[in-house]
Design a protein around this motif. Structure first.
Motif, mmCIF file in Angstrom:
data_model
loop_
_atom_site.group_PDB
_atom_site.id
_atom_site.type_symbol
_atom_site.label_atom_id
_atom_site.label_comp_id
_atom_site.label_asym_id
_atom_site.label_seq_id
_atom_site.Cartn_x
_atom_site.Cartn_y
_atom_site.Cartn_z
ATOM 1 N N ILE A 183 0.812 -1.223 0.000
ATOM 2 C CA ILE A 183 0.000 0.000 0.000
ATOM 3 C C ILE A 183 0.845 1.272 0.000
ATOM 4 O O ILE A 183 0.615 2.168 -0.834
ATOM 5 N N TYR A 199 0.381 3.958 -3.045
ATOM 6 C CA TYR A 199 -0.620 4.996 -2.817
ATOM 7 C C TYR A 199 -0.206 6.103 -1.844
ATOM 8 O O TYR A 199 -1.047 6.895 -1.454
ATOM 9 N N ASP A 205 3.794 4.770 -7.406
ATOM 10 C CA ASP A 205 2.422 5.272 -7.331
ATOM 11 C C ASP A 205 2.028 5.748 -8.723
ATOM 12 O O ASP A 205 2.062 6.946 -9.027
ATOM 13 N N VAL A 217 -5.262 9.347 3.168
ATOM 14 C CA VAL A 217 -4.563 8.077 2.920
ATOM 15 C C VAL A 217 -3.136 8.166 3.449
ATOM 16 O O VAL A 217 -2.646 7.244 4.121
ATOM 17 N N ASP A 269 -6.584 -0.899 2.207
ATOM 18 C CA ASP A 269 -6.801 -1.354 0.825
ATOM 19 C C ASP A 269 -8.253 -1.082 0.433
ATOM 20 O O ASP A 269 -8.550 -0.445 -0.592
ATOM 21 N N TYR A 321 -10.486 0.863 1.932
ATOM 22 C CA TYR A 321 -10.818 2.291 2.052
ATOM 23 C C TYR A 321 -10.413 3.046 0.790
ATOM 24 O O TYR A 321 -11.177 3.867 0.263
ATOM 25 N N ILE A 322 -9.211 2.777 0.301
ATOM 26 C CA ILE A 322 -8.712 3.457 -0.899
ATOM 27 C C ILE A 322 -9.615 3.173 -2.096
ATOM 28 O O ILE A 322 -9.999 4.085 -2.841
ATOM 29 N N TYR A 354 -11.715 6.370 -3.309
ATOM 30 C CA TYR A 354 -11.005 7.052 -4.387
ATOM 31 C C TYR A 354 -10.990 6.302 -5.718
ATOM 32 O O TYR A 354 -10.778 6.923 -6.759
#
Length: 586
Positions: free
Chosen positions: A492, A496, A508, A517, A540, A542-543, A547
């Motif tokens: 992650i 990100y 990224d 984040v 993971d 949540y992103i 988004y």
């Protein structure tokens, strides 16, 4: 890290704890699409210096001599160890270069451990706070010309990794030495008058010490990457020359390399097996044939005639359309390699260009993973993915933020999010057999939701380098990622944490830079390991939910076939590719 397969392999959807460092080899077992079962391996850090001593355990029945032919569809992007961040390059460098530490697989226990490679152990945490790490090199180490390998050479190798022109490799050690901000904002490497030893590194005799800005208990893992590969400053010359002829510290050296055509390895007579707990030098030569289409690779090795008895369908492996033929051929039994790789494939959405989150969510709802898997060769080659982390990663969280994707219901949700708009987007892909096929599958699916998708082919030998550039000029592109070592911290944050975005060499590649984040990344890094393991999986989800910077496509698996005269070629994680460290012919 990225797999060198680009978009040509399948996957597994089973949860493994920690790091899957198991090997699948041509033992005569499997061959039905499942292949040998992947084993759970600890990936733990050895605390016993005896584990770091050579030689590597002998392979039963192995003979010396002969040549192995390795078929590749595309060329290596990089071989310079400081630039390598793709699995096929890492697998080749495994034979040519050595680092301070490396992973050692034990087939008897089915587990891997991190051991000292050039170093006598996995490192000494000098002050027991994770901020100062000391390594002592083994005695008698030599390069391909017989000159000694020194701690100063390791320091120079680390120094090179700061150069902006060599920014393609991992940045962990550089960031930890530099502290918050851009790792090469001040010190930019040894070129143009820069020091040969980077700030925060000290050398004394045969020891090298890293003085970090913050506590990093996982530093020994990072030391296994090419960042710590040694190179004498006098041998550097033009940095680009190392990309085609890295100066060997391993059992093999590059004899010749014609980009796009062929690469040959031969033995390095100065390599001492007594210093190496991981590698062998059974075969005389590795002959990498470049530019061979997957279908040609598969048909030739399956036929098992002449020189192809000594060949391997290495990259990308068995051609998707020939999967059934290989698995159904009795002569292939015992010659198939089928193993899980620690990668999850995805389409990244360039959030600098596609700024509307509803457009990004609509792209997720309209992807047809069923057609995608079929194009990859069916369930023997691929399984659909809905997460950013691979199921092989510790803390994997099974979820689906966009259920029904590709179905009439999913298309309807996508159209609602678009509100009658028809966004025109450019999808870039590596110009390979699989890349072309999958680009069409994606275009067809997205156009059903109302998108206007322009396909743009790209040089497969340079594809990842191009998308790593902040100004790449594309809206969508397929990529993949696997844990650099058994921790969600290597998935992650690299992908990100927007604070790491630079002009080039980016991991990224969705170019997401979200404050919430970034703050969660910092919070999880400060947590105890057990808690952090769970929270990486939660982040993971949540992103993806908030988004939608990427579109998960499939979890990656390798299916290859070898000639009947090739033995103990394996699928290993790391490097997440076919490994030849135990291989022999006869």
């Amino acid at each position: 890290m990225r797999t060198g397969k680009v978009v040509a392999v399948g996957a597994v959807a089973v949860a493994l704890i920690g790091m899957s460092t198991a090997c699948s080899k041509n033992t005569g077992k499997g061959g039905n699409g499942d292949g040998p079962t992947a084993k759970v391996a600890s990936g733990s850090i050895s605390t016993d210096p005896a584990d770091s001593k050579g030689p590597a355990a002998a392979i039963k029945g192995a003979k010396r001599g002969g040549t192995i032919i390795s078929y590749h569809e595309r060329d290596y992007e990089h071989l310079d160890p400081q630039r390598v961040y793709i699995s096929d390059g890492q697998a080749l460098d495994q034979l040519v270069t050595r680092q301070l530490t490396a992973f050692k697989f034990d087939p008897k226990t089915g587990k891997s451990i991190l051991v000292g490679d050039l170093a006598t152990n996995t490192g000494v945490d000098v002050n027991h706070d994770g901020k100062t790490w000391k390594y002592t090199l083994k005695s008698g180490l030599k390069y391909e010309d017989g000159t000694p390998i020194t701690a100063a050479d390791v320091a120079y190798g680390v120094a090179r990794s700061y150069a902006s022109d060599l920014a393609d490799g991992p940045h962990y050690i550089q960031q930890w030495l530099a502290g918050p901000g851009t790792y090469n904002g001040k010190y930019k490497g040894p070129y143009n008058g820069g020091a040969a030893v980077p700030p925060g590194v000290t050398v004394s005799g045969n020891t090298i010490t890293f003085h970090l800005k913050s506590s990093q208990r996982e530093f020994p893992y990072a030391a296994s990457w090419g960042t710590t590969s040694p190179l004498p400053k006098a041998k550097d010359g033009k940095p680009q020359s190392i990309d085609t002829h890295p100066f060997s510290s391993g059992p093999y050296k590059i004899e010749s390399y014609t980009r796009g055509t062929e690469l040959k390895l031969v033995r390095n007579k100065y390599w001492d097996p007594k210093s190496d707990p991981i590698r062998h030098d059974y075969f005389n030569e590795l002959d990498v044939k470049i530019g061979v289409a997957p279908s040609d690779q598969t048909n030739r090795v399956l036929a098992d005639h002449g020189d192809d008895q000594y060949a391997v369908t290495d990259q990308p492996g068995v051609s998707p359309e020939l999967t059934g033929k290989v698995l159904g051929d009795p002569s292939a039994k015992g010659r198939t390699l089928n193993g899980y790789l620690p990668y999850a494939a995805r389409v990244d959405i360039n959030t600098q260009r596609v700024t509307d989150v509803n457009v990004r969510k609509a792209l997720n709802y309209s992807i047809d993973r069923k057609a995608y898997v079929q194009a990859l060769g069916g369930t023997a080659q691929a399984a659909p993915a809905t997460t950013l982390m691979s199921p092989t990663a510790a803390g994997w969280n099974k979820y689906d933020a966009y259920p029904g994707a590709g179905t009439p219901d999913g298309i309807a949700k996508a159209k609602k999010l678009l509100g009658g708009k028809h966004p025109k987007l450019v999808y870039a892909y590596a110009n390979t057999e699989a890349g072309q096929k999958l680009a069409t599958v994606l275009q067809t699916a997205w156009q059903k939701a109302g998108f206007d998708i322009v396909l743009r082919s790209s040089d497969p030998d340079n594809f990842f380098t191009l998308i790593d550039r902040k100004d790449n000029g594309w809206d969508l592109y397929s990529t993949n990622w696997g844990a650099d070592w058994p921790s969600g911290s290597t998935v992650i944050p690299p992908l990100y944490d927007g604070r790491t975005i630079a002009k080039a060499g980016n991991q990224d590649t969705s170019y997401l830079n979200a404050d919430d984040v970034n703050k969660q990344i910092d919070k999880i890094k400060a947590e105890p390991v057990a808690q952090g393991t769970k929270d990486w999986g939660k982040l993971d989800e949540y992103i993806m939910t908030k988004y939608a910077p990427s579109i998960p496509t499939y979890y990656i698996k390798q299916l290859s076939i070898t000639g009947s005269k090739v033995h103990d070629v394996k699928i290993e994680n790391p490097p997440g590719a076919i490994s030849y460290v135990d291989a022999w012919v006869g």
